[in-house]
Design a protein around this motif. Structure first.
Motif, PDB file in Angstrom:
ATOM      1  N   MET A   4       6.783  -4.118   5.891  1.00  0.00           N
ATOM      2  CA  MET A   4       5.716  -3.689   6.806  1.00  0.00           C
ATOM      3  C   MET A   4       6.160  -3.841   8.252  1.00  0.00           C
ATOM      4  O   MET A   4       5.869  -2.987   9.091  1.00  0.00           O
ATOM      5  CB  MET A   4       4.455  -4.541   6.597  1.00  0.00           C
ATOM      6  CG  MET A   4       3.539  -4.060   5.511  1.00  0.00           C
ATOM      7  SD  MET A   4       2.653  -2.563   5.954  1.00  0.00           S
ATOM      8  CE  MET A   4       1.541  -3.183   7.201  1.00  0.00           C
ATOM      9  N   ALA A   5       6.864  -4.926   8.546  1.00  0.00           N
ATOM     10  CA  ALA A   5       7.307  -5.184   9.917  1.00  0.00           C
ATOM     11  C   ALA A   5       8.261  -4.091  10.406  1.00  0.00           C
ATOM     12  O   ALA A   5       8.361  -3.856  11.608  1.00  0.00           O
ATOM     13  CB  ALA A   5       7.973  -6.550  10.005  1.00  0.00           C
ATOM     14  N   ARG A   6       8.938  -3.449   9.469  1.00  0.00           N
ATOM     15  CA  ARG A   6       9.876  -2.383   9.835  1.00  0.00           C
ATOM     16  C   ARG A   6       9.218  -1.000   9.842  1.00  0.00           C
ATOM     17  O   ARG A   6       9.905  -0.003  10.035  1.00  0.00           O
ATOM     18  CB  ARG A   6      11.057  -2.388   8.870  1.00  0.00           C
ATOM     19  CG  ARG A   6      11.929  -3.624   8.991  1.00  0.00           C
ATOM     20  CD  ARG A   6      13.205  -3.509   8.186  1.00  0.00           C
ATOM     21  NE  ARG A   6      13.006  -3.123   6.804  1.00  0.00           N
ATOM     22  CZ  ARG A   6      13.131  -3.928   5.756  1.00  0.00           C
ATOM     23  NH1 ARG A   6      13.465  -5.182   5.933  1.00  0.00           N
ATOM     24  NH2 ARG A   6      12.952  -3.474   4.528  1.00  0.00           N
ATOM     25  N   ASN A   7       7.912  -0.945   9.619  1.00  0.00           N
ATOM     26  CA  ASN A   7       7.214   0.333   9.560  1.00  0.00           C
ATOM     27  C   ASN A   7       6.118   0.363  10.633  1.00  0.00           C
ATOM     28  O   ASN A   7       5.000  -0.093  10.404  1.00  0.00           O
ATOM     29  CB  ASN A   7       6.609   0.535   8.170  1.00  0.00           C
ATOM     30  CG  ASN A   7       6.073   1.932   7.963  1.00  0.00           C
ATOM     31  OD1 ASN A   7       5.349   2.446   8.799  1.00  0.00           O
ATOM     32  ND2 ASN A   7       6.421   2.519   6.845  1.00  0.00           N
ATOM     33  N   VAL A  10       4.399   1.626   1.710  1.00  0.00           N
ATOM     34  CA  VAL A  10       4.763   0.276   2.136  1.00  0.00           C
ATOM     35  C   VAL A  10       3.496  -0.542   2.423  1.00  0.00           C
ATOM     36  O   VAL A  10       3.450  -1.745   2.156  1.00  0.00           O
ATOM     37  CB  VAL A  10       5.725   0.306   3.344  1.00  0.00           C
ATOM     38  CG1 VAL A  10       5.050   0.816   4.591  1.00  0.00           C
ATOM     39  CG2 VAL A  10       6.333  -1.056   3.595  1.00  0.00           C
ATOM     40  N   ALA A  11       2.468   0.097   2.944  1.00  0.00           N
ATOM     41  CA  ALA A  11       1.211  -0.598   3.221  1.00  0.00           C
ATOM     42  C   ALA A  11       0.513  -0.987   1.925  1.00  0.00           C
ATOM     43  O   ALA A  11      -0.055  -2.077   1.812  1.00  0.00           O
ATOM     44  CB  ALA A  11       0.296   0.273   4.079  1.00  0.00           C
ATOM     45  N   LEU A  12       0.567  -0.115   0.944  1.00  0.00           N
ATOM     46  CA  LEU A  12      -0.039  -0.431  -0.358  1.00  0.00           C
ATOM     47  C   LEU A  12       0.684  -1.589  -1.032  1.00  0.00           C
ATOM     48  O   LEU A  12       0.046  -2.469  -1.621  1.00  0.00           O
ATOM     49  CB  LEU A  12      -0.016   0.795  -1.271  1.00  0.00           C
ATOM     50  CG  LEU A  12      -0.980   1.902  -0.899  1.00  0.00           C
ATOM     51  CD1 LEU A  12      -0.854   3.060  -1.886  1.00  0.00           C
ATOM     52  CD2 LEU A  12      -2.407   1.392  -0.863  1.00  0.00           C
ATOM     53  N   GLN A  13       2.004  -1.601  -0.943  1.00  0.00           N
ATOM     54  CA  GLN A  13       2.771  -2.704  -1.523  1.00  0.00           C
ATOM     55  C   GLN A  13       2.430  -4.013  -0.830  1.00  0.00           C
ATOM     56  O   GLN A  13       2.257  -5.049  -1.477  1.00  0.00           O
ATOM     57  CB  GLN A  13       4.271  -2.430  -1.405  1.00  0.00           C
ATOM     58  CG  GLN A  13       4.758  -1.318  -2.293  1.00  0.00           C
ATOM     59  CD  GLN A  13       6.207  -0.951  -1.985  1.00  0.00           C
ATOM     60  OE1 GLN A  13       6.787  -1.374  -0.987  1.00  0.00           O
ATOM     61  NE2 GLN A  13       6.800  -0.153  -2.862  1.00  0.00           N
ATOM     62  N   TYR A  14       2.302  -3.968   0.486  1.00  0.00           N
ATOM     63  CA  TYR A  14       1.957  -5.163   1.253  1.00  0.00           C
ATOM     64  C   TYR A  14       0.571  -5.667   0.858  1.00  0.00           C
ATOM     65  O   TYR A  14       0.383  -6.847   0.590  1.00  0.00           O
ATOM     66  CB  TYR A  14       2.019  -4.856   2.744  1.00  0.00           C
ATOM     67  CG  TYR A  14       1.554  -5.989   3.627  1.00  0.00           C
ATOM     68  CD1 TYR A  14       2.315  -7.144   3.755  1.00  0.00           C
ATOM     69  CD2 TYR A  14       0.360  -5.913   4.317  1.00  0.00           C
ATOM     70  CE1 TYR A  14       1.896  -8.193   4.565  1.00  0.00           C
ATOM     71  CE2 TYR A  14      -0.062  -6.951   5.129  1.00  0.00           C
ATOM     72  CZ  TYR A  14       0.708  -8.090   5.248  1.00  0.00           C
ATOM     73  OH  TYR A  14       0.281  -9.120   6.040  1.00  0.00           O
TER      74      TYR A  14
END
Length: 150
Positions: free
Chosen positions: A39-42, A92-96
């Motif tokens: 998430m930090a990389r997106n 990536v947000a869903l995974q987070y």
């Protein structure tokens, strides 16, 4: 009810520290940190989460001040729903969020087991259910504010 052996406060706190260390070493924790790093990389996902957090906090304020049927509340709720839709389109947000929910679930389950084990012998009360951040601030996606009390 008398206890057969006495355990001092230091021993209880040491056991709590050990439990916390076990949680930090869990698969749920490892998956959370991996997802958080992604998430930090997106930047897009970060922006969406930040906006959603602000909207969610604003929603609670409006709900408390004006009620859920007020036009301002309904407009902000619609905006929050649109942000959720955008997040659901961002893997990536869903995974987070899933990793965050799993880790929070583990911590909540530990708390529930402790409360259940103490319930028969001590006057413990279940407080509002809160996310792992020490209180729901919307960063969890609002999944915990809907289920107050246990």
């Amino acid at each position: 009810m008398a206890l057969a052996t006495r355990v001092d406060t230091d021993a209880i706190l040491a056991a709590a520290d050990q439990l916390a260390a076990m949680i930090r070493q869990s698969d749920e924790c490892r998956l959370y940190w991996n997802a958080r790093e992604k998430m930090a990389r997106n930047p897009r996902a970060q922006r969406l989460f930040d906006e959603l957090k602000k909207k969610t906090n604003g929603l609670w304020t409006l709900r408390d001040r004006l009620g859920e049927s007020h036009e301002k509340y309904q407009r902000m709720k619609h905006e929050a729903d649109l942000l959720w839709e955008s997040l659901y389109e961002t893997p990536v947000a869903l995974q987070y969020k899933a990793a965050q929910d799993e880790l929070n679930g583990l911590v909540q389950e530990v708390i529930e087991v402790m409360l259940a084990n103490l319930h028969g012998t001590l006057p413990v009360e279940r407080g509002p259910r809160m996310c792992g951040s020490g209180g729901c601030s919307g960063g969890c996606g609002g999944s915990c504010h809907a289920s107050a009390g246990a």
